[in-house]
Design an enzyme around this catalytic site. Structure first.
Site, PDB file in Angstrom:
ATOM      1  N   CYS A 294     -54.795 -58.437 -16.437  1.00 50.07           N
ATOM      2  CA  CYS A 294     -53.423 -58.381 -16.934  1.00 50.07           C
ATOM      3  C   CYS A 294     -53.404 -58.619 -18.449  1.00 50.07           C
ATOM      4  O   CYS A 294     -54.251 -59.331 -18.992  1.00 50.07           O
ATOM      5  CB  CYS A 294     -52.570 -59.441 -16.234  1.00 50.07           C
ATOM      6  SG  CYS A 294     -50.812 -59.338 -16.672  1.00 50.07           S
TER       7      CYS A 294
ATOM      8  N   ASP B 204     -51.372 -60.392 -19.961  1.00 51.15           N
ATOM      9  CA  ASP B 204     -50.838 -61.733 -20.209  1.00 51.15           C
ATOM     10  C   ASP B 204     -51.711 -62.520 -21.202  1.00 51.15           C
ATOM     11  O   ASP B 204     -52.933 -62.579 -21.039  1.00 51.15           O
ATOM     12  CB  ASP B 204     -50.762 -62.478 -18.864  1.00 51.15           C
ATOM     13  CG  ASP B 204     -49.942 -63.747 -18.956  1.00 51.15           C
ATOM     14  OD1 ASP B 204     -50.281 -64.619 -19.780  1.00 51.15           O
ATOM     15  OD2 ASP B 204     -48.957 -63.872 -18.203  1.00 51.15           O
TER      16      ASP B 204
ATOM     17  N   ARG C 270     -52.220 -65.495 -21.571  1.00 51.83           N
ATOM     18  CA  ARG C 270     -52.902 -66.688 -21.050  1.00 51.83           C
ATOM     19  C   ARG C 270     -54.229 -66.358 -20.379  1.00 51.83           C
ATOM     20  O   ARG C 270     -54.909 -67.248 -19.881  1.00 51.83           O
ATOM     21  CB  ARG C 270     -51.981 -67.412 -20.043  1.00 51.83           C
ATOM     22  CG  ARG C 270     -50.706 -67.939 -20.671  1.00 51.83           C
ATOM     23  CD  ARG C 270     -49.709 -68.344 -19.615  1.00 51.83           C
ATOM     24  NE  ARG C 270     -49.232 -67.191 -18.848  1.00 51.83           N
ATOM     25  CZ  ARG C 270     -48.322 -67.258 -17.876  1.00 51.83           C
ATOM     26  NH1 ARG C 270     -47.808 -68.419 -17.537  1.00 51.83           N
ATOM     27  NH2 ARG C 270     -47.938 -66.164 -17.251  1.00 51.83           N
TER      28      ARG C 270
ATOM     29  N   HIS D 152     -53.498 -62.678 -11.741  1.00 50.56           N
ATOM     30  CA  HIS D 152     -53.266 -64.120 -11.946  1.00 50.56           C
ATOM     31  C   HIS D 152     -51.982 -64.534 -11.246  1.00 50.56           C
ATOM     32  O   HIS D 152     -51.035 -63.757 -11.144  1.00 50.56           O
ATOM     33  CB  HIS D 152     -53.207 -64.458 -13.441  1.00 50.56           C
ATOM     34  CG  HIS D 152     -52.051 -63.841 -14.170  1.00 50.56           C
ATOM     35  ND1 HIS D 152     -50.944 -64.567 -14.553  1.00 50.56           N
ATOM     36  CD2 HIS D 152     -51.821 -62.576 -14.562  1.00 50.56           C
ATOM     37  CE1 HIS D 152     -50.086 -63.758 -15.173  1.00 50.56           C
ATOM     38  NE2 HIS D 152     -50.592 -62.541 -15.190  1.00 50.56           N
TER      39      HIS D 152
HETATM   40 CO    CO Z   1     -49.619 -60.830 -15.494  1.00 55.18          CO
END
Ligand code: CO
Length: 209
Positions: free
Chosen positions: A42, A44, A46, A98
């Protein structure tokens, strides 16, 4: 602009540290990359893949998009797959989702978000395939996390259904596709134990030989 200036300062400091620790590091980097893993994850912020699995530059070939989705008409993802398999000869591919994924969360809601809804439709399709199981989960966060896992399962299957992966298996190449989920709350990866390493594990309807 301040943030971008910071980037260059941090970059110079990093390059200096790397050279001090290993004077030949950048000379070796100039040669060719030799990653042993293709990571599909992803976007993302993080989930910086190199950081969370301790890989140095040159050790990880990466494709990322919102929701770690693998679509059989996505030339971007397919090109990464082809280059990773046919040129770099990576022996392992990981689809890593995630828990708490915003893209997956959006696919569970009915709130319009614009263009990205078209992309997230692929995850909504996964939700539709598993709606009985998902609807039976009372807790919203647990339902979200289960769809995060089911999305990884679906995308691992999509990787295995590509002509690229099946061509590699047909040629006798060793290639394993794994499904992992990362938890942003404790920094730990979980292996979903759904690895696929040969065409015989692919449903016959998707098998091209
Ligand atoms: Co994501």
């Amino acid at each position: 602009m301040k943030a971008l200036t910071d980037c260059f300062e941090a970059n110079r400091a990093w390059a200096t540290r790397m050279r001090a620790a290993d004077p030949d590091f950048f000379d070796r980097q100039s040669d060719q990359q030799h990653p042993d893993l293709l990571w599909i994850g992803c976007s993302d912020s993080r989930l910086p893949p190199n950081l969370i699995i301790g890989k140095q530059p040159g050790e990880l070939f990466v494709h990322r998009n919102v929701g770690n989705v693998v679509v059989h008409t996505d030339m971007n993802c397919l090109s990464v797959l082809q280059f990773g398999i046919e040129v770099l000869h990576v022996p392992d591919i990981v689809v890593c989702g995630h828990y708490g994924c915003g893209g997956v969360r959006a696919a569970l809601q009915s709130r319009p978000m614009g263009l990205i809804d078209n992309w997230l439709r692929h995850i909504r399709d996964v939700r539709a395939m598993h709606h009985t199981e998902l609807d039976a989960i009372d807790d919203d966060e647990m339902r979200l996390d289960r769809l995060c896992e089911l999305n990884v399962v679906a995308q691992v299957a999509n990787v295995c259904h590509t002509t690229i992966v099946q061509d590699a298996w047909r040629a006798g190449r060793e290639l394993t596709v794994h499904g992992w989920v990362y938890s942003v709350s404790d920094g730990l990866l979980r292996d979903l134990a759904i690895s696929v390493e040969c065409a015989e594990q692919v449903p016959s309807i998707y098998r091209m030989f």
